[in-house]
Design a protein around this motif. Structure first.
Motif, PDB file in Angstrom:
ATOM      1  N   PHE A  66       0.784  -1.237   0.000  1.00  0.00           N
ATOM      2  CA  PHE A  66       0.000   0.000   0.000  1.00  0.00           C
ATOM      3  C   PHE A  66       0.820   1.295   0.000  1.00  0.00           C
ATOM      4  O   PHE A  66       0.252   2.374   0.025  1.00  0.00           O
ATOM      5  CB  PHE A  66      -0.937  -0.007   1.207  1.00  0.00           C
ATOM      6  CG  PHE A  66      -1.826  -1.213   1.258  1.00  0.00           C
ATOM      7  CD1 PHE A  66      -2.744  -1.456   0.258  1.00  0.00           C
ATOM      8  CD2 PHE A  66      -1.718  -2.126   2.294  1.00  0.00           C
ATOM      9  CE1 PHE A  66      -3.554  -2.581   0.289  1.00  0.00           C
ATOM     10  CE2 PHE A  66      -2.532  -3.254   2.336  1.00  0.00           C
ATOM     11  CZ  PHE A  66      -3.449  -3.484   1.320  1.00  0.00           C
ATOM     12  N   CYS A  67       2.148   1.208  -0.030  1.00  0.00           N
ATOM     13  CA  CYS A  67       2.968   2.413  -0.010  1.00  0.00           C
ATOM     14  C   CYS A  67       2.899   3.161  -1.346  1.00  0.00           C
ATOM     15  O   CYS A  67       2.385   2.640  -2.340  1.00  0.00           O
ATOM     16  CB  CYS A  67       4.412   2.044   0.302  1.00  0.00           C
ATOM     17  SG  CYS A  67       5.218   1.130  -1.038  1.00  0.00           S
ATOM     18  N   PRO A  68       3.430   4.392  -1.407  1.00  0.00           N
ATOM     19  CA  PRO A  68       3.544   5.082  -2.690  1.00  0.00           C
ATOM     20  C   PRO A  68       4.409   4.266  -3.649  1.00  0.00           C
ATOM     21  O   PRO A  68       5.497   3.805  -3.270  1.00  0.00           O
ATOM     22  CB  PRO A  68       4.215   6.408  -2.320  1.00  0.00           C
ATOM     23  CG  PRO A  68       3.881   6.619  -0.877  1.00  0.00           C
ATOM     24  CD  PRO A  68       3.872   5.245  -0.284  1.00  0.00           C
TER      25      PRO A  68
ATOM     26  N   SER B  77      -2.106   4.393  -8.249  1.00  0.00           N
ATOM     27  CA  SER B  77      -3.349   4.684  -7.547  1.00  0.00           C
ATOM     28  C   SER B  77      -4.470   4.930  -8.544  1.00  0.00           C
ATOM     29  O   SER B  77      -4.266   5.544  -9.601  1.00  0.00           O
ATOM     30  CB  SER B  77      -3.177   5.915  -6.657  1.00  0.00           C
ATOM     31  OG  SER B  77      -4.409   6.301  -6.093  1.00  0.00           O
TER      32      SER B  77
ATOM     33  N   THR C  11      -6.221   2.003  -2.200  1.00  0.00           N
ATOM     34  CA  THR C  11      -5.951   3.393  -1.859  1.00  0.00           C
ATOM     35  C   THR C  11      -7.179   4.028  -1.227  1.00  0.00           C
ATOM     36  O   THR C  11      -8.302   3.531  -1.392  1.00  0.00           O
ATOM     37  CB  THR C  11      -5.541   4.190  -3.116  1.00  0.00           C
ATOM     38  OG1 THR C  11      -6.576   4.085  -4.104  1.00  0.00           O
ATOM     39  CG2 THR C  11      -4.236   3.662  -3.695  1.00  0.00           C
TER      40      THR C  11
ATOM     41  N   ASP D 106       4.890   8.502  -8.795  1.00  0.00           N
ATOM     42  CA  ASP D 106       4.000   7.543  -8.131  1.00  0.00           C
ATOM     43  C   ASP D 106       2.793   7.168  -8.973  1.00  0.00           C
ATOM     44  O   ASP D 106       2.117   6.182  -8.679  1.00  0.00           O
ATOM     45  CB  ASP D 106       3.562   8.118  -6.784  1.00  0.00           C
ATOM     46  CG  ASP D 106       4.760   8.424  -5.906  1.00  0.00           C
ATOM     47  OD1 ASP D 106       5.363   7.476  -5.385  1.00  0.00           O
ATOM     48  OD2 ASP D 106       5.106   9.615  -5.768  1.00  0.00           O
TER      49      ASP D 106
ATOM     50  N   ILE E 264      -2.929   7.862  -1.392  1.00  0.00           N
ATOM     51  CA  ILE E 264      -2.217   6.707  -0.841  1.00  0.00           C
ATOM     52  C   ILE E 264      -2.473   6.715   0.668  1.00  0.00           C
ATOM     53  O   ILE E 264      -2.603   7.771   1.285  1.00  0.00           O
ATOM     54  CB  ILE E 264      -0.698   6.801  -1.110  1.00  0.00           C
ATOM     55  CG1 ILE E 264      -0.408   6.734  -2.613  1.00  0.00           C
ATOM     56  CG2 ILE E 264       0.062   5.705  -0.371  1.00  0.00           C
ATOM     57  CD1 ILE E 264      -0.609   5.390  -3.265  1.00  0.00           C
TER      58      ILE E 264
ATOM     59  N   LEU F 293       1.364  12.022  -7.665  1.00  0.00           N
ATOM     60  CA  LEU F 293       0.260  11.082  -7.885  1.00  0.00           C
ATOM     61  C   LEU F 293      -0.558  11.496  -9.106  1.00  0.00           C
ATOM     62  O   LEU F 293      -1.750  11.756  -9.020  1.00  0.00           O
ATOM     63  CB  LEU F 293      -0.602  10.988  -6.629  1.00  0.00           C
ATOM     64  CG  LEU F 293       0.058  10.206  -5.477  1.00  0.00           C
ATOM     65  CD1 LEU F 293      -0.615  10.519  -4.151  1.00  0.00           C
ATOM     66  CD2 LEU F 293      -0.004   8.711  -5.755  1.00  0.00           C
TER      67      LEU F 293
ATOM     68  N   GLY G  62       3.309  -1.168  -3.825  1.00  0.00           N
ATOM     69  CA  GLY G  62       2.335  -0.144  -3.449  1.00  0.00           C
ATOM     70  C   GLY G  62       1.067  -0.072  -4.262  1.00  0.00           C
ATOM     71  O   GLY G  62       0.909  -0.690  -5.313  1.00  0.00           O
ATOM     72  N   ALA G  63       0.119   0.704  -3.713  1.00  0.00           N
ATOM     73  CA  ALA G  63      -1.129   1.109  -4.370  1.00  0.00           C
ATOM     74  C   ALA G  63      -2.056  -0.048  -4.726  1.00  0.00           C
ATOM     75  O   ALA G  63      -2.900   0.097  -5.593  1.00  0.00           O
ATOM     76  CB  ALA G  63      -0.835   1.955  -5.612  1.00  0.00           C
TER      77      ALA G  63
END
Length: 561
Positions: free
Chosen positions: A295-297, A393, A313, A377, A398, A371, A309-310
């Protein structure tokens, strides 16, 4: 962070084999451990009891990969169609096939009954004198811990399934002849759970130190009693238990700029019941989890040449709960008022926003998040095909809450050791507030709501004098304070709001576009491709088909017949 090794790992001699509840019912107590080892010393029994804290780990959302309770609410959007084998998005899009008595990826029936079985075996042993040679004071505390953990396991079952099968004898362990047993009513289950928390609270210490940090305390037992009583609709019991925790002086709210430390400092004054993990490399005994990796950037993986990540979100619905300050006045955030915000939608928000959500332009681990499509990201429009493992995302946000910013994390050999907070003092204030409102004490109800708000510099809410109006304020505060901590799903169910919020609706994100001058434009977009479905039968889980097959006296919930 200092490892709490005794809570997090148990020696191989005392390790338990976990199997399904239906099979456990046919096994004798000695099938899992050797009594000569367990009761040879106070230290051995202590290790054995600590193994039961797996009940908490099994319910710690950050340790369960893609499956967390707020993930099936309006607060979260899963970016990949096929995440967790496709179960999570299909939970809303294909409810007829993804949640059934034959298969329910969100049910914890088997694991909870496994722990209940094991704890009952310990009670059986103690009843028949196996622990008679041990220190009686220490033994009483071990028993109280087990009562707390068994009550917690039953509470998690009742929240999902309603009335369940109570197997609670302490002078015998259910065997083949007791396999067939009817479900108790939900009220009977709550009677048992609340009574066990009372018994535990009477014996458990107020606190633990050193390697014992993280064990159940008197405050944890009373706090969990307050939560259970609230869910059971027993308002006075909920109020009294919450009041006991608050007035004990054992815990205090973390205020002001230190608010963010609630989720980064595992020993802050607000935590009542933590579940500790440990960042470690190459240690089989270490408890870690993949929350950051999932789930991180996405830009966090670039330095290590890995994609991270992502996977899920925050939605714009989640972000929209956090007010914005215009001049000297806090206002409900509205994308139509961007001009009034100086085209800076992420400035001057409720301080809890910054502890919960990362956004375009946020500073994270020494860099600025990008983002948007083409940014470090990234961003992508959600689709039902072709995006699995595409780490971007679909909402423009995030998660910040529960992400670790530890310098040593590299997403390959070292995973996250971020602490899960099963209960903290803010929840207790919110429980006491809600219980007061249910008892028609709106003065007291708003006093507690405003206590929560004032500690982060938010203006007090004006008192409103009826339940429906108060619920608007309460639900917003519970999201701003407790979002992603596993409460939203159960709140919507118990308030009778699940169909209104989750059925026939779509969640949203924000698509951000930069220009050549470094300015941004914002477009609120749908992050779902079709309406979500949340039929009324989702308000309660079905009893697993395997239990119905093995237990002829167990009947299915009416909604699933």
């Amino acid at each position: 962070m200092k490892a709490h090794n005794y809570i997090m790992a148990v020696t191989a001699a005392l390790a338990l084999t976990v199997s399904c509840a239906e099979k456990n019912i046919d096994l004798s107590p000695v099938s899992y451990y050797n009594e000569d080892v367990v009761y040879a010393s106070d230290a051995n029994l202590d290790l054995f009891v600590k193994s039961f804290y797996g009940v908490l780990y099994a319910n710690a959302d950050i340790a369960n990969g893609y499956i967390f309770d707020d993930g099936v609410t309006d607060l979260v959007k899963y970016s990949w169609w096929g995440v967790n084998g496709g179960t999570v998005n299909q939970f809303f899009y294909s409810p007829a096939s993804i949640l059934t008595p034959e298969g329910n990826f969100r049910s914890n029936w088997s694991s909870m009954y496994s722990y209940i079985r094991q704890i009952n075996e310990l009670f059986f042993d103690i009843h028949y004198g196996y622990a008679d040679r041990l220190n009686k004071e220490a033994l009483a505390i071990r028993v109280a811990e087990c009562r707390f953990l068994r009550a917690f396991a039953y509470q998690e079952l009742v929240l999902r399934h309603g009335g369940v099968i109570l197997r609670t004898r302490e002078d015998a362990v259910d065997g083949p002849k007791e396999k067939a047993k009817a479900r108790s009513s939900e009220e009977e289950c709550w009677d048992f759970i609340l009574g066990e928390y009372d018994k535990a609270a009477a014996v458990l210490p107020a606190s633990w130190t050193g390697d014992d940090a993280g064990r159940a305390t008197k405050g944890a037992a009373l706090g969990m009693k307050a939560r259970a009583a609230l869910y059971a609709g027993r308002w006075q019991e909920a109020y009294d238990a919450a009041d006991s925790v608050i007035t004990s002086g054992t815990y205090s709210l973390v205020a002001g700029s230190a608010y963010n430390s609630i989720f980064s400092n595992p020993f802050n004054t607000e935590i009542i019941l933590p579940v500790y993990f440990k960042e470690s490399s190459g240690s089989a005994a270490a408890r870690q989890h993949n929350f950051n990796s999932y789930f991180c950037p996405p830009g966090d993986g670039a330095a290590f040449n890995v994609s991270v990540g992502a996977a899920a979100t925050p939605t714009d619905e989640y972000a929209g709960f956090f007010d914005i300050k215009v001049g000297s006045t806090w206002q409900k955030f509205d994308w139509d008022n961007l001009a009034a915000y100086g085209n800076k939608p992420f400035d001057n928000r409720d301080p809890r926003f910054y502890a919960s959500i990362l956004y375009n332009g946020a500073t994270w681990r020494g860099r600025t998040l990008q983002l948007y499509d083409g940014g470090t990201d990234g961003f992508m429009t959600f689709k039902t095909t072709g995006q699995d493992n595409d780490h971007r995302s679909t909402t423009g946000y995030i998660f910040r809450k529960y992400l670790s910013d530890a310098a040593g994390m590299n997403y390959t050999s070292i995973l996250s050791g971020q602490t899960w907070i099963e209960m903290r003092l803010a929840e207790i204030y919110l429980i006491r507030s809600e219980a007061a409102a249910r008892l028609n004490d709106f003065v007291g109800a708003y006093k507690d709501l405003n206590e929560i708000r004032s500690r982060v510099g938010m203006d007090p809410l004006p008192r409103r004098g009826n339940w429906n109006a108060y619920l608007e304020d309460l639900s917003k505060e519970r999201v701003c304070e407790l979002g992603l901590e596993g409460h939203r799903y159960f709140d919507l169910i118990r308030w009778g709001k699940a169909q209104e919020v989750l059925n026939g609706t779509r969640v949203h994100g924000v698509k951000i576009t930069p220009d050549i001058y470094g300015n941004f434009s914002y477009e609120r977009i749908e992050a779902d491709t079709q309406d979500r479905q949340f039929p009324a039968k989702y308000n309660i889980f079905p009893i697993p088909y395997s239990e119905l097959q093995n237990n002829r006296l167990c009947v299915q919930n009416d909604a699933w017949l």
